[in-house]
Write a protein that holds these residues in place. Structure first.
Motif, PDB file in Angstrom:
ATOM      1  N   LEU A 112       0.843  -1.205   0.000  1.00  0.00           N
ATOM      2  CA  LEU A 112       0.000   0.000   0.000  1.00  0.00           C
ATOM      3  C   LEU A 112       0.875   1.250   0.000  1.00  0.00           C
ATOM      4  N   LEU A 113       1.936   1.239   0.822  1.00  0.00           N
ATOM      5  CA  LEU A 113       2.818   2.406   0.904  1.00  0.00           C
ATOM      6  C   LEU A 113       3.496   2.677  -0.440  1.00  0.00           C
ATOM      7  N   VAL A 114       4.035   1.608  -1.050  1.00  0.00           N
ATOM      8  CA  VAL A 114       4.768   1.805  -2.306  1.00  0.00           C
ATOM      9  C   VAL A 114       3.811   2.261  -3.408  1.00  0.00           C
ATOM     10  N   VAL A 115       2.589   1.726  -3.405  1.00  0.00           N
ATOM     11  CA  VAL A 115       1.595   2.182  -4.383  1.00  0.00           C
ATOM     12  C   VAL A 115       1.342   3.681  -4.200  1.00  0.00           C
ATOM     13  N   ALA A 116       1.345   4.134  -2.947  1.00  0.00           N
ATOM     14  CA  ALA A 116       1.129   5.556  -2.675  1.00  0.00           C
ATOM     15  C   ALA A 116       2.428   6.356  -2.815  1.00  0.00           C
ATOM     16  N   GLY A 117       3.486   5.732  -3.342  1.00  0.00           N
ATOM     17  CA  GLY A 117       4.729   6.455  -3.602  1.00  0.00           C
ATOM     18  C   GLY A 117       5.608   6.653  -2.381  1.00  0.00           C
ATOM     19  N   GLN A 118       5.370   5.885  -1.324  1.00  0.00           N
ATOM     20  CA  GLN A 118       6.175   6.009  -0.102  1.00  0.00           C
ATOM     21  C   GLN A 118       6.936   4.719   0.147  1.00  0.00           C
ATOM     22  N   VAL A 119       7.805   4.729   1.143  1.00  0.00           N
ATOM     23  CA  VAL A 119       8.487   3.499   1.513  1.00  0.00           C
ATOM     24  C   VAL A 119       8.749   3.554   3.019  1.00  0.00           C
ATOM     25  N   ASP A 120       8.747   2.390   3.668  1.00  0.00           N
ATOM     26  CA  ASP A 120       9.028   2.336   5.104  1.00  0.00           C
ATOM     27  C   ASP A 120      10.202   1.387   5.325  1.00  0.00           C
ATOM     28  N   LEU A 121      11.377   1.974   5.560  1.00  0.00           N
ATOM     29  CA  LEU A 121      12.561   1.143   5.776  1.00  0.00           C
ATOM     30  C   LEU A 121      12.701   0.723   7.236  1.00  0.00           C
ATOM     31  N   SER A 122      11.832   1.252   8.116  1.00  0.00           N
ATOM     32  CA  SER A 122      12.014   1.007   9.545  1.00  0.00           C
ATOM     33  C   SER A 122      11.304  -0.256  10.022  1.00  0.00           C
ATOM     34  N   VAL A 123      10.664  -1.002   9.098  1.00  0.00           N
ATOM     35  CA  VAL A 123       9.831  -2.127   9.526  1.00  0.00           C
ATOM     36  C   VAL A 123      10.610  -3.204  10.275  1.00  0.00           C
ATOM     37  N   ALA A 124      11.806  -3.546   9.776  1.00  0.00           N
ATOM     38  CA  ALA A 124      12.560  -4.612  10.436  1.00  0.00           C
ATOM     39  C   ALA A 124      13.021  -4.172  11.821  1.00  0.00           C
ATOM     40  N   SER A 125      13.340  -2.884  11.973  1.00  0.00           N
ATOM     41  CA  SER A 125      13.723  -2.373  13.288  1.00  0.00           C
ATOM     42  C   SER A 125      12.533  -2.408  14.229  1.00  0.00           C
ATOM     43  N   MET A 126      11.335  -2.089  13.704  1.00  0.00           N
ATOM     44  CA  MET A 126      10.142  -2.141  14.538  1.00  0.00           C
ATOM     45  C   MET A 126       9.855  -3.580  14.953  1.00  0.00           C
ATOM     46  N   LEU A 127      10.116  -4.512  14.042  1.00  0.00           N
ATOM     47  CA  LEU A 127       9.976  -5.929  14.383  1.00  0.00           C
ATOM     48  C   LEU A 127      10.905  -6.267  15.558  1.00  0.00           C
ATOM     49  N   GLY A 128      12.142  -5.788  15.470  1.00  0.00           N
ATOM     50  CA  GLY A 128      13.109  -6.040  16.537  1.00  0.00           C
ATOM     51  C   GLY A 128      12.693  -5.389  17.842  1.00  0.00           C
ATOM     52  N   LEU A 129      12.189  -4.131  17.749  1.00  0.00           N
ATOM     53  CA  LEU A 129      11.764  -3.421  18.956  1.00  0.00           C
ATOM     54  C   LEU A 129      10.608  -4.149  19.624  1.00  0.00           C
ATOM     55  N   SER A 130       9.655  -4.585  18.812  1.00  0.00           N
ATOM     56  CA  SER A 130       8.497  -5.295  19.351  1.00  0.00           C
ATOM     57  C   SER A 130       8.940  -6.604  20.011  1.00  0.00           C
ATOM     58  N   SER A 131       9.873  -7.300  19.364  1.00  0.00           N
ATOM     59  CA  SER A 131      10.381  -8.550  19.922  1.00  0.00           C
ATOM     60  C   SER A 131      11.087  -8.292  21.256  1.00  0.00           C
ATOM     61  N   ALA A 132      11.935  -7.273  21.279  1.00  0.00           N
ATOM     62  CA  ALA A 132      12.679  -6.946  22.501  1.00  0.00           C
ATOM     63  C   ALA A 132      11.728  -6.551  23.623  1.00  0.00           C
ATOM     64  N   LEU A 133      10.717  -5.748  23.261  1.00  0.00           N
ATOM     65  CA  LEU A 133       9.748  -5.291  24.254  1.00  0.00           C
ATOM     66  C   LEU A 133       8.978  -6.471  24.836  1.00  0.00           C
TER      67      LEU A 133
END
Lengths: 342, 341
Positions: free
Chosen positions: A57-78
């Motif tokens: 959805l983001l890429v279709v809207a012309g955006q990108v989210d490079l922070s997803v893997a870090s958020m995965l790590g943060l959620s795991s750590a939390l």
């Protein structure tokens, strides 16, 4: 030729490739088409597949989210830290999801209110969220999750009557919802509009900023959910979980024919891209092909996936144009002057 | 052409010097942050700026500065090169493999690194410029391919400093007048690139391409050739950085410099080179790289809990790009107000 390129779309090609890989695997490799192997293969792609949905959805809207893997790590750590502190899992999950959504809103806020490009913003939050993960859990690993929870994420436990593990079943539900939202609703069309021409979309009355923030929020939310799945699947919460995963997610989405410049792509293509990378990896592993070669194959596939359609269209354009373009001529003019072939 | 105007145009000199000042201020703010950071750290710990401290700071940042210079040339043309980290790793390993147990000179190693880097850059560049494929996708693919080749080749082995000839290692350890070679090399590349971008027609054309590829094409700029050149340069710099990596560390593992691509892009963005192309200066990017390295070193010297370091780096990174953007918006609106009068 022009009719050919009109009907053969890249996401169809990826789907055909996917089927070809599956058939080739089933024909040549023992155990590939076994349900237990397919369950394992699907389960292995669960996080990438989940994150790939909002990424599409983001890429279709012309955006990108490079922070997803870090958020995965943060959620795991939390999740690990809270579990260590004696919280129950029923409480940990909503807290993690909330943190994920908040992280996404921060991304969206920086992109829309400050007006920064999403690539720059999410490189910054990539560093920030990964840093917060190590603040939360340090270099510890929390692994004493009870089996009752871990089983839900393991490939051995499947939806009764099928070989689909629970995380994959969830992904299927989410994928259907996302596909309907993207392709059958006004909201979905507005994403294409934003990706194609943001200013035009704004003047057409689309609430561009609000939509972008919502997209980033969902992306963060899903990434944090994927973090919980990852933690349970490997039975280990660590701050460096899923490092570098963002590039695999983006590679899968782009492989599925979603245009990085925005405005073009289908969810089916993106899902086919995810499955193609997942199944191919599984097949190569079964054939004792080293991880290094798998990385090379992924890269070549990615390059081929963007190059092939352009080569095809360039060739067909040359064939359908009777005489050579004179240098300096505008391509738009030639397109207008060319008699329509269809 | 003689056109008479009703109103006299504002003197071009004053307008240009104002614009110059604005642009200079954008990079100056990063420089200011850098000075402030160094000053604060030095006040807490005077060891930060003794001979060894300065030398470490320069040595630690020189490879990143080099890569940031190469990357900004590509980013100025509204493209991106995500493969630099893996190209650096591959060339470092290839150079190490080539010279292990021989007595090749540093010059051979540098030439080898440059050659290998140019080849990688040309492949990416050809795909981007002639294949007209989005740069992010191509260079992401190249990242995987180069990384895979590197790891398949190295296969868990590593290059050890014992086997690397002294002539090569001295490039990383030697110094002239107390200044190590590496920062001098980075500074020379930086100065050369800055001069080229500023003073050569083809250098200015890179900015034109980044501002508006379509307009640049219509103006007769050979867009594809320029973009190919930018990638070849970025590749060459990455290859050079690989050779210097070998000289500096001596020990090279297969995943050396893996993941550096995002650090390099961060440095470029912090340094005021817009990711959307057309603006920025290489020395801003170099300052950005220096700032990122200094933040890392300062946090160590200030004895910040190591778990906090990455998070703080992230916050400072976001703060830097946000401030830069706000300053940019303010100055644009100020300029607009001025010209309306």
């Amino acid at each position: 030729m022009t009719t050919l390129t009109k009907y053969v779309r890249w996401d169809t090609v990826v789907t055909v490739l996917l089927v070809a890989v599956f058939l080739a695997g089933a024909g040549t490799t023992d155990g590939f088409a076994d349900t237990s192997n397919l369950s394992a293969a699907l389960d292995d792609t669960a996080e990438i597949a989940l994150i790939a949905l909002p990424m599409t959805l983001l890429v279709v809207a012309g955006q990108v989210d490079l922070s997803v893997a870090s958020m995965l790590g943060l959620s795991s750590a939390l999740a690990g830290a809270l579990w260590d502190a004696g919280w129950t899992f029923e409480l940990i999950v909503p807290v993690c999801l909330l943190v994920g959504a908040a992280g996404g809103v921060l991304n969206g806020w920086l992109v829309t209110r400050i007006g920064l490009p999403s690539l720059a913003v999410t490189i910054g939050t990539l560093t920030l969220y990964r840093g917060l993960a190590s603040v939360v859990l340090g270099d510890k690993a929390v692994a004493d999750f009870p089996d009752a929870y871990a089983k839900w994420a393991a490939y051995t436990r499947t939806v009764p009557g099928t070989f689909v593990p629970y995380p994959v079943a969830l992904f299927i539900v989410f994928a259907v919802i996302t596909a309907v939202v993207l392709h059958c609703t006004g909201f979905g069309r507005s994403l294409f509009a934003i990706g194609a021409q943001e200013d035009a979309a704004y003047f057409a009355g689309i609430r561009v900023k609000r939509i972008k923030i919502a997209l980033f929020a969902v992306s963060g939310l899903v990434a944090s959910f994927a973090g919980i799945v990852y933690t349970l699947r490997y039975g280990s919460a660590r701050a460096d979980n899923g490092i570098g995963l963002e590039l695999t997610v983006i590679a899968s989405v782009l492989l599925g024919g979603v245009d990085f410049d925005g405005g073009k792509g289908t969810l089916g293509g993106a899902v086919a891209g995810v499955l193609l990378i997942g199944l191919l990896g599984n097949l190569l592993t079964l054939n004792d092909v080293s991880n290094e070669v798998q990385v090379i194959v992924t890269g070549l596939l990615l390059i081929a996936s963007v190059l092939t359609p352009r080569v095809i269209s360039a060739v067909s354009e040359r064939r359908s144009t009777p005489d050579q373009l004179t240098p300096g001529q505008l391509p738009d003019q030639t397109r207008l002057e060319r008699p329509s072939t269809s | 052409m003689t056109t008479t105007l009703d109103k006299p145009l504002p003197a071009p000199d004053s307008a240009r010097s104002l614009l110059d000042a604005v642009f200079r201020a954008r990079e100056l703010s990063i420089g200011g942050a850098l000075v402030l950071l160094i000053l604060c750290t030095w006040l807490t710990n005077h060891g930060f700026l003794d001979d060894q401290g300065i030398k470490d700071l320069l040595l630690n940042s020189s490879i990143l500065v080099l890569l940031a210079v190469g990357q900004s040339v590509v980013v100025i043309t509204r493209n991106i090169d995500l493969s630099v980290g893996s190209v650096t790793g591959l060339t470092a390993f290839a150079c190490g493999h080539f010279v292990s147990g021989t007595d090749h000179s540093a010059v051979t190693v540098v030439l080898l690194g440059l050659g290998l880097g140019v080849v990688c850059g040309l492949v990416s560049g050809a795909l981007v410029s002639f294949g007209r494929v989005p740069a992010l996708v191509v260079t992401l693919g190249m990242l995987y391919v180069v990384q895979g080749v590197d790891q398949a080749w190295a296969h868990g082995e590593q290059i050890n400093a014992v086997n690397v000839p002294d002539g090569v290692l001295s490039l990383g350890t030697g110094s002239v007048l107390g200044i190590p070679y590496l920062p001098l090399i980075s500074a020379a590349v930086l100065a050369g690139t800055a001069y080229y971008l500023r003073s050569y027609r083809s250098g200015r054309e890179l900015y034109a391409i980044g501002s508006s590829p379509e307009a640049a094409r219509l103006a007769g700029i050979p867009v594809r050739r320029r973009i190919l050149g930018a990638y070849a340069f970025s590749g060459a710099v990455a290859g050079f950085a690989g050779a210097l990596w070998l000289a500096r560390f001596g020990t090279v593992v297969a995943d050396a410099a893996n993941g550096w691509e995002l650090t390099v892009v961060s440095a470029v963005v912090v340094g005021g080179v817009a990711i959307t192309g057309g603006t920025g200066a290489v020395w801003g990017a170099a300052l950005g790289a220096l700032l990122l390295t200094t933040i890392g070193s300062a946090l160590v010297v200030l004895k910040v809990d190591s778990f906090w370091q990455q998070a703080i780096t992230g916050v400072l990174l976001l703060a830097a790009i946000t401030t830069d953007r706000i300053v940019q918006v303010r100055t644009t609106s100020a300029l607009r107000k001025r010209s309306r009068r």
